[in-house]
Enzyme design. Structure first.
Site, PDB file in Angstrom:
ATOM      1  N   LYS A 224       0.849  -1.201   0.000  1.00 23.35           N
ATOM      2  CA  LYS A 224       0.000   0.000   0.000  1.00 23.35           C
ATOM      3  C   LYS A 224       0.880   1.246   0.000  1.00 23.35           C
ATOM      4  CE  LYS A 224      -3.175   2.641   3.013  1.00 23.35           C
ATOM      5  NZ  LYS A 224      -4.023   2.643   4.238  1.00 23.35           N
ATOM      6  N   ASP A 229      -2.484  10.229   3.915  1.00 21.41           N
ATOM      7  CA  ASP A 229      -3.888   9.860   4.075  1.00 21.41           C
ATOM      8  C   ASP A 229      -4.615  10.932   4.891  1.00 21.41           C
ATOM      9  OD1 ASP A 229      -6.332   8.652   4.296  1.00 21.41           O
ATOM     10  OD2 ASP A 229      -5.641   6.928   5.487  1.00 21.41           O
ATOM     11  N   LYS A 236      -9.833  13.015   8.402  1.00 19.38           N
ATOM     12  CA  LYS A 236      -9.382  12.581   9.724  1.00 19.38           C
ATOM     13  C   LYS A 236      -9.256  13.781  10.655  1.00 19.38           C
ATOM     14  CE  LYS A 236      -6.431   8.669   8.268  1.00 19.38           C
ATOM     15  NZ  LYS A 236      -7.081   7.583   9.018  1.00 19.38           N
ATOM     16  N   ASP A 247       1.710   6.273   5.642  1.00 21.03           N
ATOM     17  CA  ASP A 247       0.706   5.379   5.061  1.00 21.03           C
ATOM     18  C   ASP A 247       1.191   4.725   3.759  1.00 21.03           C
ATOM     19  OD1 ASP A 247      -1.699   4.192   5.687  1.00 21.03           O
ATOM     20  OD2 ASP A 247      -2.918   5.626   4.554  1.00 21.03           O
ATOM     21  N   ASP A 306     -12.110   7.229   3.938  1.00 19.43           N
ATOM     22  CA  ASP A 306     -10.893   6.964   4.702  1.00 19.43           C
ATOM     23  C   ASP A 306     -10.493   5.480   4.652  1.00 19.43           C
ATOM     24  OD1 ASP A 306      -8.707   7.518   6.256  1.00 19.43           O
ATOM     25  OD2 ASP A 306      -9.829   7.791   8.133  1.00 19.43           O
ATOM     26  N   GLU A 308      -9.393   3.834   2.203  1.00 18.81           N
ATOM     27  CA  GLU A 308      -8.869   3.931   0.837  1.00 18.81           C
ATOM     28  C   GLU A 308      -7.845   2.853   0.511  1.00 18.81           C
ATOM     29  OE1 GLU A 308      -7.591   5.483   3.339  1.00 18.81           O
ATOM     30  OE2 GLU A 308      -5.465   5.074   3.016  1.00 18.81           O
ATOM     31  N   ARG A 310      -7.703  -0.355   1.149  1.00 16.90           N
ATOM     32  CA  ARG A 310      -8.255  -1.604   0.608  1.00 16.90           C
ATOM     33  C   ARG A 310      -8.714  -1.435  -0.841  1.00 16.90           C
ATOM     34  NH1 ARG A 310     -12.383  -2.098   5.414  1.00 16.90           N
ATOM     35  NH2 ARG A 310     -10.683  -0.883   6.349  1.00 16.90           N
TER      36      ARG A 310
HETATM   37  N1  BES Z   1      -4.191   4.451   7.006  1.00 16.11           N
HETATM   38  C1  BES Z   1      -5.357   4.195   7.784  1.00 16.11           C
HETATM   39  C2  BES Z   1      -5.128   3.164   8.874  1.00 16.11           C
HETATM   40  C3  BES Z   1      -4.241   3.551  10.015  1.00 16.11           C
HETATM   41  C4  BES Z   1      -4.659   4.497  10.936  1.00 16.11           C
HETATM   42  C5  BES Z   1      -3.038   2.924  10.181  1.00 16.11           C
HETATM   43  C6  BES Z   1      -3.854   4.815  11.990  1.00 16.11           C
HETATM   44  C7  BES Z   1      -2.233   3.231  11.233  1.00 16.11           C
HETATM   45  C8  BES Z   1      -2.644   4.189  12.140  1.00 16.11           C
HETATM   46  C9  BES Z   1      -6.481   3.668   6.898  1.00 16.11           C
HETATM   47  O1  BES Z   1      -6.523   4.183   5.626  1.00 16.11           O
HETATM   48  C10 BES Z   1      -7.764   4.042   7.562  1.00 16.11           C
HETATM   49  O2  BES Z   1      -8.010   5.205   7.682  1.00 16.11           O
HETATM   50  N2  BES Z   1      -8.532   3.037   8.014  1.00 16.11           N
HETATM   51  C11 BES Z   1      -9.756   3.254   8.688  1.00 16.11           C
HETATM   52  C12 BES Z   1     -10.792   2.334   8.077  1.00 16.11           C
HETATM   53  C13 BES Z   1     -12.208   2.662   8.455  1.00 16.11           C
HETATM   54  C14 BES Z   1     -12.628   4.014   7.917  1.00 16.11           C
HETATM   55  C15 BES Z   1     -13.122   1.567   7.927  1.00 16.11           C
HETATM   56  C16 BES Z   1      -9.537   2.945  10.166  1.00 16.11           C
HETATM   57  O3  BES Z   1      -8.770   2.042  10.487  1.00 16.11           O
HETATM   58  O4  BES Z   1     -10.125   3.646  10.974  1.00 16.11           O
HETATM   59 ZN    ZN Z   2      -4.696   4.785   4.823  1.00 15.71          ZN
HETATM   60 MN    MN Z   3      -7.549   6.023   5.493  1.00 15.81          MN
END
Ligand code: BES
Ligand code: ZN
Ligand code: MN
Length: 456
Positions: A224, A229, A236, A247, A306, A308, A310
């Site tokens: 990824k 992000d 966020k 990210d 958010d 994104e 996946r």
């Molecule tokens: N990059 C983030 C995941 C992340 C957050 C990794 C903090 C490490 C630390 C990812 O893109 C994300 O925002 N995931 C969301 C998914 C949700 C919106 C379904 C998450 O984990 O909250």
């Molecule tokens: Zn992300």
């Molecule tokens: Mn995200």
């Protein structure tokens, strides 16, 4: 980076490994010094002993704790001043190559914007260490950490492409890049949807490296590469956005693992697949409620902009499946939920291949690169069902297990056999000697160990 693993030295200070039980057996002068300094030979503790005559540092005792482990030398390397060091012996039960790798990892510093105050501690390679292999692993991990530490203004999609090109050129690999609106024609619609809101000079791209000799088994490595992000329109909060330069950790880790494989000339073919995008906000950003296409032909409802990672991995994993690899590895900073489950130091991995899981767990243990298996729990699969599309990117709240449901989403696109997904963190939130705060290489040494065990 400089080479801290050296072949020989005229000026090396001697490192003397010693167990906790061994302290009592030291000569009286040294026993007194140990007592005075509170040295009990705990794992990673060091005792600097100078010659009483001229005061020059002569030897350093290295605490092994109860059970010697290569990891100890990460802390030791970080605690010692600039100069050359040489072991009196390799502690029993410690692999000299792993020891050298630990040393190299322990001396890492991120000095791109501010020079380090002094030089690193160098180690004369201990007998039996594979110098080439150790150096390759240390360099690859440093590359991943540098990439993660470098902020998004200096680590955009183009910079990731440039680094991938340099690696490809160095190892005689092929590289192909599809960028911007060409992603439509090349059938990477989800990569385009996530990355299209970024500025033109930071356009989304799909990077693909091919390496190896025809006839060797194909291993696909997917990472990824979200260079920043923001969360997109589902923006966020500032606390959650602060670290999002990292990210692209999956992309950095994919390149690091590929670099190790190529440097070791493992008899495999590689397909390295890196979707590199910025999850930015503009009038052209994807919206909550949009339905997008994917390479595999499955439609995806955007429940949350958010989620994104996946989306871009869906296209990259679909591409991997087309190549029919024997093994597909993907790494991604995919969910906050993975941290809630296991914290920053232990990386969850997901696979339905029990033999692969067992091999990977053993490899992780062997090289001290902590991984823990979590289930692709089929009972939660329907949490990504959508009313109006084939699936949605924000799982229903009832399923709760966010790292698991993200993995289940990926499973819909991944190759059916020999797939493993790792939800990495790529970061040390708290500094310890040998583990400076900031970018960290996680899981790649374990994965490299697995590949060596399977294919060397
Ligand atoms: N990059 C983030 C995941 C992340 C957050 C990794 C903090 C490490 C630390 C990812 O893109 C994300 O925002 N995931 C969301 C998914 C949700 C919106 C379904 C998450 O984990 O909250
Ligand atoms: Zn992300
Ligand atoms: Mn995200």
């Amino acid at each position: 980076m400089s080479d801290v693993l050296i072949a020989s030295s005229e000026t090396a200070v001697t490192l003397v490994p010693i167990t906790e039980a061994g302290v009592a057996g030291l000569p009286p002068f040294l026993r007194g010094l140990a007592e005075q300094e509170g040295f009990k030979a705990k794992a990673g503790q060091v005792l600097k002993a100078s010659d009483p005559g001229h005061g020059r540092l002569e030897q350093v005792f290295v605490g092994l704790g109860e059970q010697p482990k290569a990891d100890i030398f990460r802390a030791v390397a970080a605690k010692l001043a600039a100069g050359d060091y040489q072991l009196s012996e390799v502690p029993a039960g410690v692999d000299p190559t792993q020891l050298a790798i630990a040393w190299g990892l322990g001396t890492y510093r991120f000095d791109r914007y501010k020079p380090a105050k002094d030089g690193p501690a160098n180690l004369v390679l201990p007998p039996g260490a594979d110098a080439e292999l150790a150096t390759a692993v240390v360099h690859a991990c440093a590359l991943a950490r540098d990439m993660v530490n470098t902020p998004a203004n200096d680590m955009g999609p183009l910079q990731i492409e440039t680094i991938a090109s340099e690696i490809a050129e160095h190892f005689g690999a092929d590289i192909a890049v599809v960028a911007g609106d060409d992603l439509h024609d090349a059938n990477y619609p989800a990569v385009h949807a996530v990355g299209r809101a970024a500025a033109a000079h930071r356009a989304p791209r799909m990077i693909e490296i091919g390496w190896g000799r025809a006839g060797d088994p194909l291993v696909a490595i997917v990472g990824k590469g979200v260079v920043f992000d923001t969360g997109g329109l589902d923006i966020k909060p500032s606390s959650g956005m602060r670290l999002m330069k990292k990210d692209m950790g999956g992309a950095a880790h994919a390149l690091a693992l590929a670099r190790m494989v190529m440097a070791a000339r493992l008899p495999v073919r590689l397909a390295v697949l890196i979707p590199a995008v910025e999850n930015a906000i503009s009038g052209d950003a994807m919206r909550p409620g949009d339905v997008i296409a994917s390479r595999k032909g499955l439609s995806i409802e955007i429940g949350n902009t958010d989620a994104e990672g996946r989306l871009i991995l869906a296209d990259a994993l679909a591409r991997a499946a087309e190549l029919d690899p024997v093994l597909t590895i993907d790494m991604a900073t995919l969910t906050g939920a993975a941290r809630v489950a296991l914290g920053p130091q232990v990386i969850p991995f997901f696979t339905d291949d029990d033999a692969l899981a067992a091999d990977l767990a053993a490899a992780a243990e062997a090289v001290g690169d902590p991984l823990w298996r979590l289930p692709l729990w089929a009972g939660y699969a329907e949490s990504v069902d959508s009313d109006i599309a084939d699936l949605k990117n924000d799982p229903d709240a009832w399923a709760q297990a966010g790292s698991v449901t993200a993995a289940l989403f990926l499973q819909r696109f991944a190759p059916k056999a020999g797939w493993v997904h790792l939800d990495i963190f790529a970061w040390n939130p708290k500094a310890r000697p040998g583990w400076p705060a900031g970018g960290e290489a996680q899981a790649v040494r374990a994965l490299f160990q697995l590949l060596q065990a399977r294919y060397r």
